[in-house]
Each structure stands twice: as structure tokens, then as C-alpha cells.
Motif scaffolding. Sequence first.
Motif, PDB file in Angstrom:
ATOM      1  N   UNK A 162       0.826  -1.204   0.000  1.00  0.00           N
ATOM      2  CA  UNK A 162       0.000   0.000   0.000  1.00  0.00           C
ATOM      3  C   UNK A 162       0.862   1.257   0.000  1.00  0.00           C
ATOM      4  N   UNK A 163       1.957   1.248   0.767  1.00  0.00           N
ATOM      5  CA  UNK A 163       2.859   2.393   0.775  1.00  0.00           C
ATOM      6  C   UNK A 163       3.455   2.635  -0.612  1.00  0.00           C
ATOM      7  N   UNK A 164       3.635   1.538  -1.358  1.00  0.00           N
ATOM      8  CA  UNK A 164       4.182   1.633  -2.704  1.00  0.00           C
ATOM      9  C   UNK A 164       3.174   2.076  -3.745  1.00  0.00           C
ATOM     10  N   UNK A 165       1.950   2.350  -3.305  1.00  0.00           N
ATOM     11  CA  UNK A 165       0.943   2.882  -4.215  1.00  0.00           C
ATOM     12  C   UNK A 165       0.033   1.850  -4.849  1.00  0.00           C
ATOM     13  N   UNK A 166       0.024   0.628  -4.313  1.00  0.00           N
ATOM     14  CA  UNK A 166      -0.778  -0.443  -4.903  1.00  0.00           C
ATOM     15  C   UNK A 166      -1.802  -0.920  -3.871  1.00  0.00           C
ATOM     16  N   UNK A 167      -3.018  -0.467  -4.016  1.00  0.00           N
ATOM     17  CA  UNK A 167      -4.051  -0.666  -2.998  1.00  0.00           C
ATOM     18  C   UNK A 167      -4.788  -1.990  -3.198  1.00  0.00           C
ATOM     19  N   UNK A 168      -4.077  -3.075  -2.960  1.00  0.00           N
ATOM     20  CA  UNK A 168      -4.655  -4.415  -3.036  1.00  0.00           C
ATOM     21  C   UNK A 168      -4.561  -5.076  -1.663  1.00  0.00           C
ATOM     22  N   UNK A 169      -5.474  -6.009  -1.404  1.00  0.00           N
ATOM     23  CA  UNK A 169      -5.438  -6.742  -0.138  1.00  0.00           C
ATOM     24  C   UNK A 169      -4.350  -7.805  -0.116  1.00  0.00           C
ATOM     25  N   UNK A 170      -3.870  -8.209  -1.279  1.00  0.00           N
ATOM     26  CA  UNK A 170      -2.834  -9.223  -1.344  1.00  0.00           C
ATOM     27  C   UNK A 170      -2.667  -9.748  -2.760  1.00  0.00           C
TER      28      UNK A 170
END
Length: 323
Positions: A126-134
Motif C-alpha cells: 500500500x505504501x508503494x501505491x498499490x491498494x490491493x489486499x494481497x
Amino acid sequence: MMNYLGITMGDPAGVGCEIILKTLHGNEEFRKKSIIFGSEEVIKFYMNLLNIDEKLNIIKDILDFDKDSINLVNVLPITMNDFRIGKVSALCGDAAYKYVELAIKWAMEKKIKGVVTAPLNKEALHLGGHNFDGHTEIFAKLTHTNKYAMMLWSDKLKVIHASTHVSLKEACNRVEKERVLDVIKLAYSSLKNMGISNPRIAVAGLNPHAGESGIFGREEIEEITPAVLEGKGLKIDVEGPVAPDTVFLKAYRGQYDIVVAIYHDQGHIPMKLLAFDSGVNITLGLPIVRTSVDHGTAFDIAGKGIAAEESMINAIKAAESFN
């Protein structure tokens, strides 16, 4: 399509690189058909740490593959000075995503049979800009898949989930006939593809005692039982809802080949108890094969050379078992 497997390095600050190299160094048959998607300098650091003297072959295309080397696609040229081992960072979260993104592209283009993933860290992702749960959600999005499910696989127990990374309240709200039936069908078709000719499937109840005829809840009566009955109508060997406090024991003793768990922890707790170091995470319903280790980045032991590779070995074996 080639029978090569892509192996994504996972979060560079975790144990992914270590367990991949231990696996490929110790298993020649895996090395001859595996391609790492990662970062060259990180791979070299761990090869030195683990005293692995294999040749490292950097490739840009499948035609560059060398069966006598460890083959790597250098997706993102980061160095060991760019991050700290065992620490969450945006850089590592972004790197982990980009490894997966390119491996999926190769799989969709039929350059490789499937993708085996080392663990990523959700906070770093998420910090890297990728808003996935996994990983599961990344694969579904990038392969344009709407109906999919997570299966946890081991020799002792196999579990598939109707819902995973949502709150318990939301998981209860998602108990719907169509979703349960979809998961039953995914379990059936996937186990057949893995060599089980007539899979025996149990569907767990949501509530204590599977609702006790509606005394403890009506989800079993209104949603789960109709899904099971429709599954039976499709000639699937499925039973349920089975009381969740006994269904996993019955499967462990051989009565069922797989259990449909209704929510995340219902399925994960028995799997972690029975196969914490050896379990495999498989995403079902995708147009490509995807398996993964069933553990996290293990930041507490990263960089120490002591991570166990058994789950990675089993993840590769599971990927190979798909027809």
C-alpha cells in the motif's frame, strides 16, 4: 506454451529471495524450468550469503533461458543500499508488485505455464501505491477474473474460501447462494485438474452447529443448503452445511478431499495448525496457474539465512500438478 514457471521474489526485505535460492539450488529439476522475477543485486547478495556458486543468467526473453543456470528477469534494478532488510518500505512494496505484474504478463502471453509467488507485505504494498489486499486480488485484477477463490493446499488438509480479506461482519453479509455455489464448482474443477477424479467436497456452516435448524442463524437454511443442493444437481459429490467445529477433522481423517470454508479464519486456523511450514496458497479460477507459499515475509528472520524453503518447494510442486 512452455512448461517454465515464473517465481516472483516477493518483498525484497523479506525471506522470499532466500527461500527461492535455497529451493532452486537444492532441486535441479526445479532450476531447469524456473525463472525468477526480481532484482539482480538482491539475488547476488543472497547467493553470496548462502554460499551458492551457481551461474546467474540475466534474461529478457524466454529464448535466453539457460537450463544450467539460475535464470532471472531483472525487473527492477534496486540495490541493498536502497532498503533495510526486515523493514517495511514503499520501495519494496512497489518492487514486489512489479515482479508480479511482469510475471503475470509473461504467463498471459503463454511464455510460462504459471506463476509461483514468494510473500509480499501488505503494508509495504500500500505504501508503494498499490491498494490491493494481497496477491489474490492482484492476480484477479491483472487477469480480468471475476470469479476466483483462495485454496490452501497441503497433504493433510485442503481448504477453499468463500471470502477472505474482509471483516468478519462483511464476511457474514457475503454468505450468498451464488458465491457458495461458485466456490463449490471451483473446488470441483480444480481438484479434477490436479488429478482427483471425483472430488469429495464438504461445505462448512457459518454458525455454531451449522445453525442448528435456524436456532443460531438462518444463513445455512437460506443460502448454503440451496447452493449444496444445486451442486448435487450438477453431479458434484458435495455435502453440507457441516458443523464447522467437526468438518475439518472429518476432512483430515479422509472423509472429504476439500472443505469450503465460509470466511478467512475459519479455513486458515486449521491449515496453519496442521501445515504452517508446508502449506501452499493457490488462486483458483484464473486463466493462468498461480501458487504461493502459505506464509508471510518473516521480517524477524530475514537476512539471517535460516528461513525454511519447504513451502516454496511444495508451491512449485503444486503448480506443476495442474494439467
